[in-house]
Design an enzyme around this catalytic site. Sequence first.
Site, PDB file in Angstrom:
ATOM      1  N   ASP A   1       2.235 -26.377 -46.399  1.00 40.14           N
ATOM      2  CA  ASP A   1       2.409 -26.909 -45.803  1.00 40.14           C
ATOM      3  C   ASP A   1       0.491 -26.612 -45.311  1.00 40.14           C
ATOM      4  OD1 ASP A   1       1.392 -28.841 -43.273  1.00 40.14           O
ATOM      5  OD2 ASP A   1       3.410 -28.978 -42.322  1.00 40.14           O
TER       6      ASP A   1
ATOM      7  N   TYR B   1       7.543 -25.707 -39.089  1.00 41.83           N
ATOM      8  CA  TYR B   1       7.417 -27.331 -37.888  1.00 41.83           C
ATOM      9  C   TYR B   1       8.786 -27.743 -37.701  1.00 41.83           C
ATOM     10  CZ  TYR B   1       4.952 -30.953 -35.992  1.00 41.83           C
ATOM     11  OH  TYR B   1       4.572 -32.515 -34.886  1.00 41.83           O
TER      12      TYR B   1
ATOM     13  N   ARG C   1      -1.582 -50.819 -48.756  1.00 42.42           N
ATOM     14  CA  ARG C   1       0.248 -50.041 -49.313  1.00 42.42           C
ATOM     15  C   ARG C   1      -0.098 -49.027 -50.309  1.00 42.42           C
ATOM     16  NH1 ARG C   1       4.759 -50.539 -51.436  1.00 42.42           N
ATOM     17  NH2 ARG C   1       4.668 -52.996 -50.553  1.00 42.42           N
TER      18      ARG C   1
ATOM     19  N   LYS D   1      -5.262 -32.520 -37.348  1.00 37.24           N
ATOM     20  CA  LYS D   1      -5.466 -31.389 -36.591  1.00 37.24           C
ATOM     21  C   LYS D   1      -6.473 -31.121 -36.501  1.00 37.24           C
ATOM     22  CE  LYS D   1      -1.242 -31.334 -35.286  1.00 37.24           C
ATOM     23  NZ  LYS D   1       0.449 -31.295 -35.830  1.00 37.24           N
TER      24      LYS D   1
HETATM   25  C1  LIG Z   1       1.579 -31.636 -36.992  1.00 39.12           C
HETATM   26  C2  LIG Z   1       2.708 -30.786 -37.668  1.00 39.12           C
HETATM   27  C3  LIG Z   1       2.994 -32.020 -39.089  1.00 39.12           C
HETATM   28  C4  LIG Z   1       3.185 -33.572 -38.497  1.00 39.12           C
HETATM   29  O1  LIG Z   1       1.853 -33.790 -38.348  1.00 39.12           O
HETATM   30  P1  LIG Z   1       1.840 -35.384 -37.771  1.00 39.12           P
HETATM   31  O2  LIG Z   1       0.126 -35.651 -38.161  1.00 39.12           O
HETATM   32  O3  LIG Z   1       1.806 -34.764 -36.814  1.00 39.12           O
HETATM   33  O4  LIG Z   1       3.238 -35.829 -38.707  1.00 39.12           O
HETATM   34  C5  LIG Z   1       3.217 -30.804 -39.907  1.00 39.12           C
HETATM   35  N1  LIG Z   1       3.690 -30.186 -40.286  1.00 39.12           N
HETATM   36  C6  LIG Z   1       2.745 -28.785 -38.991  1.00 39.12           C
HETATM   37  C7  LIG Z   1       2.359 -27.426 -39.307  1.00 39.12           C
HETATM   38  C8  LIG Z   1       1.311 -29.378 -37.878  1.00 39.12           C
HETATM   39  O5  LIG Z   1       1.473 -28.292 -37.286  1.00 39.12           O
END
Ligand SMILES: *Cc1c(COP(=O)(O)O)cnc(C)c1O
Length: 380
Positions: free
Chosen positions: A182, A110, A57, A195
Amino acid sequence: MEPDKGFDTHVVHGSSMKDQFGSVTFPIYQTSTFRFESADHGAQCFAGANDDFIYTRINNPTVRELEKTIAMLENGFDGIATSSGMGAVNTVYMSFLEAGKHVICHETCYGPSRSMLENQYAKFGVQASFVDTSKIEEVRSAIKDNTVLIFLESPANPTVTVTDISAVAEVARQHDIPVCVDNTFCNIVLHSLTKSLNGHADVVAGMIVTKTEKLYKKLRPVMVGLGCCMDPNQAFLVRRGLKTLPLRVKQSQESAWKIAKFLEEHDKIAWIRYPGLASHPQHELCKRMMKGPGNMMSFGLRGGLEDGKRFLDSLKVCVLAVSLGGVETLIQHPASMTHAKLSPEARLAGGVSDDLVRLSVGIEDVDELIADLSQALEKI
Ligand SMILES: *Cc1c(COP(=O)(O)O)cnc(C)c1O
């Protein structure tokens, strides 16, 4: 990054971490805990006198290799891997926000990043303003004496609006407020590795890259305490997916551009937003800020919701699913899916009209993708 190697080489070769057997592919260290050589060694590990491993962890070699590789690609100080993108978002929130403090967030960020602030952090007395960060004046006037974080997303999801990150960073610097983006450059960069970086729609994972050692040391213990650590198997899969990122981006971007051109000229399409098209309201800013127009676009159909459903149900190659940035072309309807929980007014304020369809272009044969979209459009 080493000056003699570019991004495409680094992404394959990775960090300088090597295992003891000279494995070309960094192995999976599937262990929860690590043996100390002696009582003294254990004490030194806990005192932070070395970088040795203690407990998964806190740290794990497979995860560490991924953290170092992505931090290097981002020109950051170091990386903190998380179990998901939301794990990374919450680690950043937890590290900066406290009762009586204020955060500025992109209004169409998001969904879960916004709802955590509205529904959870609000319980602890955290104030949040949601503004269109692509309008620098809105950011400037939202700053208060107690603002401790600016949280951006660019390009925004699913509206594909673009924020001038350097302009926001400059305003924030004048007020000494950290900026977290982000998925792009700033004090703190946050990725949902789920993604494009992993890109194969088989892992959920996240990463934070900090610019400085100070920020790294502030955020890492928060991730460890929250327990949203990455698993070594996850790290291995992301590391493998990452190797082909430049190839996948190149291919999907080329296809996205062709598809955007096709849709723009189609008489059943009311509007389309893609950073690569001159019709994107921020086309010039996109060209300046983004290395390429990307593989994401949103568009509206001339017909109503029923036509939209018929269109989605008629697709045979494009996959009807949320998420984005993978090798498969994914399509979804935010108003009835990802953004369905928001009120119609809130959706519209965030630019998510009922006719908006979001498309993430993959690496399939582009002519087949266009033929698929074309036949589905003929059904409405
Ligand atoms: C998908 C996404 C998240 C969250 O990511 P997860 O891996 O699904 O928890 C956060 N910010 C953006 C812009 C995203 O597209």
